[in-house]
Scaffold this motif. Structure first.
Motif, PDB file in Angstrom:
ATOM      1  N   GLY A   6       0.778  -1.228   0.000  1.00 19.79           N
ATOM      2  CA  GLY A   6       0.000   0.000   0.000  1.00 19.79           C
ATOM      3  C   GLY A   6       0.809   1.276   0.000  1.00 19.79           C
ATOM      4  N   ARG A   7       2.118   1.188   0.141  1.00 18.15           N
ATOM      5  CA  ARG A   7       2.948   2.398   0.137  1.00 18.15           C
ATOM      6  C   ARG A   7       2.861   3.085  -1.233  1.00 18.15           C
ATOM      7  NH1 ARG A   7       9.492   2.449   1.400  1.00 18.15           N
ATOM      8  NH2 ARG A   7       9.798   4.704   1.317  1.00 18.15           N
ATOM      9  N   ILE A   8       2.763   4.398  -1.224  1.00 13.72           N
ATOM     10  CA  ILE A   8       2.640   5.157  -2.470  1.00 13.72           C
ATOM     11  C   ILE A   8       3.995   5.753  -2.846  1.00 13.72           C
ATOM     12  CG2 ILE A   8       1.500   7.066  -3.645  1.00 13.72           C
ATOM     13  CD1 ILE A   8      -0.356   4.761  -2.968  1.00 13.72           C
ATOM     14  N   TRP A   9       4.408   5.509  -4.091  1.00 14.19           N
ATOM     15  CA  TRP A   9       5.639   6.082  -4.632  1.00 14.19           C
ATOM     16  C   TRP A   9       5.264   7.017  -5.780  1.00 14.19           C
ATOM     17  CZ3 TRP A   9      10.647   4.455  -3.020  1.00 14.19           C
ATOM     18  CH2 TRP A   9      10.649   3.384  -2.101  1.00 14.19           C
ATOM     19  N   GLU A  19       2.566   0.410  -4.083  1.00 11.03           N
ATOM     20  CA  GLU A  19       3.354  -0.813  -3.888  1.00 11.03           C
ATOM     21  C   GLU A  19       2.433  -1.941  -3.445  1.00 11.03           C
ATOM     22  OE1 GLU A  19       7.578  -2.123  -1.757  1.00 11.03           O
ATOM     23  OE2 GLU A  19       6.736  -0.115  -1.443  1.00 11.03           O
ATOM     24  N   ARG A  20       2.638  -3.104  -4.039  1.00 10.53           N
ATOM     25  CA  ARG A  20       1.754  -4.234  -3.757  1.00 10.53           C
ATOM     26  C   ARG A  20       2.109  -4.984  -2.474  1.00 10.53           C
ATOM     27  NH1 ARG A  20       1.782  -6.656  -9.913  1.00 10.53           N
ATOM     28  NH2 ARG A  20      -0.105  -5.634 -10.669  1.00 10.53           N
ATOM     29  N   GLY A  21       3.376  -4.942  -2.070  1.00 10.81           N
ATOM     30  CA  GLY A  21       3.756  -5.649  -0.855  1.00 10.81           C
ATOM     31  C   GLY A  21       4.730  -6.768  -1.108  1.00 10.81           C
ATOM     32  N   VAL A  22       4.716  -7.771  -0.245  1.00 13.77           N
ATOM     33  CA  VAL A  22       5.697  -8.846  -0.311  1.00 13.77           C
ATOM     34  C   VAL A  22       5.302  -9.869  -1.368  1.00 13.77           C
ATOM     35  CG1 VAL A  22       6.353  -8.561   2.083  1.00 13.77           C
ATOM     36  CG2 VAL A  22       4.513 -10.136   1.507  1.00 13.77           C
ATOM     37  N   PRO A  23       6.278 -10.626  -1.923  1.00 19.06           N
ATOM     38  CA  PRO A  23       5.946 -11.630  -2.932  1.00 19.06           C
ATOM     39  C   PRO A  23       5.080 -12.736  -2.358  1.00 19.06           C
ATOM     40  CG  PRO A  23       8.233 -11.847  -2.234  1.00 19.06           C
ATOM     41  CD  PRO A  23       7.716 -10.583  -1.634  1.00 19.06           C
ATOM     42  N   PRO A  24       4.158 -13.290  -3.148  1.00 24.57           N
ATOM     43  CA  PRO A  24       3.225 -14.293  -2.624  1.00 24.57           C
ATOM     44  C   PRO A  24       3.874 -15.632  -2.290  1.00 24.57           C
ATOM     45  CG  PRO A  24       2.934 -13.979  -4.990  1.00 24.57           C
ATOM     46  CD  PRO A  24       3.882 -12.919  -4.532  1.00 24.57           C
ATOM     47  N   ARG A  25       4.986 -15.986  -2.937  1.00 29.71           N
ATOM     48  CA  ARG A  25       5.694 -17.250  -2.690  1.00 29.71           C
ATOM     49  C   ARG A  25       4.803 -18.473  -2.914  1.00 29.71           C
ATOM     50  NH1 ARG A  25      10.854 -15.559  -2.888  1.00 29.71           N
ATOM     51  NH2 ARG A  25      11.347 -14.038  -1.284  1.00 29.71           N
ATOM     52  N   SER A  26       3.898 -18.406  -3.855  1.00 32.88           N
ATOM     53  CA  SER A  26       3.068 -19.577  -4.151  1.00 32.88           C
ATOM     54  C   SER A  26       3.684 -20.383  -5.284  1.00 32.88           C
ATOM     55  CB  SER A  26       1.658 -19.131  -4.537  1.00 32.88           C
ATOM     56  OG  SER A  26       1.673 -18.362  -5.717  1.00 32.88           O
ATOM     57  N   PHE A 341       5.119  -3.955  -8.119  1.00 33.62           N
ATOM     58  CA  PHE A 341       4.363  -2.857  -8.735  1.00 33.62           C
ATOM     59  C   PHE A 341       3.720  -3.349 -10.027  1.00 33.62           C
ATOM     60  CE2 PHE A 341       7.629  -0.482  -6.390  1.00 33.62           C
ATOM     61  CZ  PHE A 341       6.894   0.533  -5.788  1.00 33.62           C
ATOM     62  N   ASP A 342       2.648  -2.684 -10.408  1.00 36.19           N
ATOM     63  CA  ASP A 342       2.041  -2.863 -11.727  1.00 36.19           C
ATOM     64  C   ASP A 342       2.684  -1.838 -12.662  1.00 36.19           C
ATOM     65  OD1 ASP A 342       0.537  -3.083 -14.007  1.00 36.19           O
ATOM     66  OD2 ASP A 342      -1.406  -2.871 -13.023  1.00 36.19           O
ATOM     67  N   VAL A 343       3.435  -2.321 -13.650  1.00 38.77           N
ATOM     68  CA  VAL A 343       4.143  -1.404 -14.550  1.00 38.77           C
ATOM     69  C   VAL A 343       3.531  -1.362 -15.950  1.00 38.77           C
ATOM     70  CG1 VAL A 343       6.339  -1.666 -13.333  1.00 38.77           C
ATOM     71  CG2 VAL A 343       5.780  -3.237 -15.204  1.00 38.77           C
ATOM     72  N   ALA A 344       2.438  -2.100 -16.154  1.00 37.01           N
ATOM     73  CA  ALA A 344       1.884  -2.236 -17.504  1.00 37.01           C
ATOM     74  C   ALA A 344       1.482  -0.886 -18.095  1.00 37.01           C
ATOM     75  CB  ALA A 344       0.699  -3.198 -17.492  1.00 37.01           C
ATOM     76  N   ASP A 345       0.730  -0.092 -17.351  1.00 33.07           N
ATOM     77  CA  ASP A 345       0.261   1.178 -17.896  1.00 33.07           C
ATOM     78  C   ASP A 345       1.409   2.149 -18.119  1.00 33.07           C
ATOM     79  OD1 ASP A 345      -2.165   2.872 -18.570  1.00 33.07           O
ATOM     80  OD2 ASP A 345      -1.196   4.140 -17.066  1.00 33.07           O
ATOM     81  N   ALA A 346       2.375   2.160 -17.194  1.00 35.52           N
ATOM     82  CA  ALA A 346       3.523   3.063 -17.352  1.00 35.52           C
ATOM     83  C   ALA A 346       4.301   2.730 -18.622  1.00 35.52           C
ATOM     84  CB  ALA A 346       4.433   2.965 -16.131  1.00 35.52           C
TER      85      ALA A 346
END
Length: 416
Positions: A6-9, A19-26, A341-346
């Motif tokens: 949730g952190r905003i950059w 920011e999405r957070g930690v990796p899911p590790r699934s 992060f989601d970088v698709a739109d950028a």
């Protein structure tokens, strides 16, 4: 510093990214251990044990043979001679199971000083590994540690380079690991060339403002402006990439090119400043790139400029492509940490870049699926029409040995 959900950059244009957070590790890979040819023969034919031991020790680790019951797979056997050991462990980059490290402990062959383990692995795999020989009375640290990271770090710290291995790679903390490759693993182009005796290339350290630094590789044979490769995690790449480039350039496999490698510093600095839409991306765009382009024989054309990175550096390479205002033409993003992060739109919004190659391993859990989803999204977006977006899956884990081979292969495809 670690990722914070949730952190905003804010990027250099003032746009916000959550920011999405930690990796899911699934979907982490599991170790497929089998009874290997050596252990099987040792138990069935005790009268042949002296010959079997002599034969096993005459070959380097691991001994890889086709698996008749599994097309595309091979049986990989490691043998360690350790007469005083209480336990021997194999840490392998792609398949070490932190929930059950006993799976990776070698079996002692009855009546001998030999320990062995056989794994069923893809024939196209390349992997780094370490061997831990434990000669103390107390329990080995990998058995007593708790949690994913503590167990992995304990196994890696207890291990060392395999004295019977054939190759090594230097990782993020400067530690060396052995490297093994199956018969169908991609060829490392520099292995087919003779070492350069006097290359004439130059590696120099560059000091940047705010305690940042980089290293610049200058090729020996440049007579006109060369392409420029920009790399994150330069503290790793500066150790091994220069001699590899010397060999491939001298052999004519690659054209001369300059390489600027930005230092990631320590773990805390890396998490806070690498992989985010700012930090070292801004350092590279605003400071390193103009400085290097001011050197003689470095092309200033975006079409000749390539950015690459691995893991956090992989998503940093994507941010660089998206935020450089067309000043960087190509990206090779290896195992990018797209969970952050989601970088698709950028990327789709950015203009000026020409090509993007996304690489991820079949043993990297969600990373390959995330890379594939990004490739599909960008290809379907009308804003990226006419640009090349490639997905390159490979049989491997999150591994410097693989990034090393694939980076050179991608550079040859792009420049050769």
């Amino acid at each position: 510093m670690t990722a914070v959900d949730g952190r905003i950059w804010h990027d250099r244009a003032g746009r916000a990214h959550r920011e999405r957070g930690v990796p899911p590790r699934s979907d982490e890979p599991t170790m497929r251990r089998v009874t290997g040819p050596l252990a099987d023969a040792w138990h069935r034919t005790p009268q042949r044990r002296a010959d079997l031991a002599r034969d096993a020790l005459s070959r380097p680790n691991p001994h890889v043979v086709p698996d008749p019951g599994a097309p595309g797979s091979s049986l990989w056997t490691w043998v360690v001679e350790a007469p005083a050991a209480a336990a021997v462990l194999l840490w392998t980059n792609p398949v070490f199971d932190h929930t059950d490290p006993a799976l990776a402990e070698l079996e002692r062959l009855e009546g001998s000083a030999l320990w062995t383990i056989t794994l069923r692995l893809p024939s196209a795999l390349r992997a780094s590994y370490r061997i831990a020989v434990w000669e103390h009375e107390e329990e080995p640290p990998w058995r007593t540690a708790e949690g994913r990271r503590p167990v992995l770090l304990a196994a890696m710290a207890a291990g060392a380079v395999d004295s019977r291995g054939t190759d090594i790679v230097i990782g993020s903390r400067g530690e060396a690991s052995s490297v093994a490759a199956g018969p169908d693993a991609p060829v490392e182009p520099w292995r087919t060339t003779a070492p350069s005796s006097a290359s004439g290339s130059l590696l120099e350290e560059i000091t940047l403002p705010d305690d940042e630094r980089a290293w610049l590789y200058t090729p020996a044979d440049a007579t006109s402006p060369t392409p420029l490769l920009l790399l994150f995690d330069g503290d790793v790449w500066r150790r091994e990439l220069p001699p590899i480039l010397d060999r491939t350039i001298a052999a004519g496999i690659l054209p001369p090119l300059h390489v600027a490698m930005l230092d990631a510093k320590d773990v805390e600095h890396r998490w806070e400043h690498l992989g985010v839409p700012g930090g070292q991306v801004d350092v590279l765009i605003d400071r390193l790139l103009p400085l290097v382009r001011g050197r003689p024989l470095v092309s200033t054309r975006p079409a000749d400029t390539i950015i690459s990175g691995q893991s956090l550096g992989g998503i940093a390479a994507l941010w660089t492509l998206a935020l450089s205002d067309g000043d960087v033409g190509h990206a090779i993003a290896q195992s990018p940490s797209l969970w952050r992060f989601d970088v698709a739109d950028a990327l789709a919004t950015a203009s000026g870049w020409s090509s993007l190659e996304l690489q991820a391993g079949t043993f990297e859990g969600d990373m390959l699926a995330d890379a594939a989803a990004l490739a599909v999204s960008l290809r379907a977006d009308a804003r990226t029409a006419g640009r090349r977006v490639a997905l390159s899956p490979f049989e491997a884990g999150h591994d410097w040995a693989v990034w090393r081979a694939n980076l050179v292969g991608s550079l040859i495809a792009l420049l050769g």
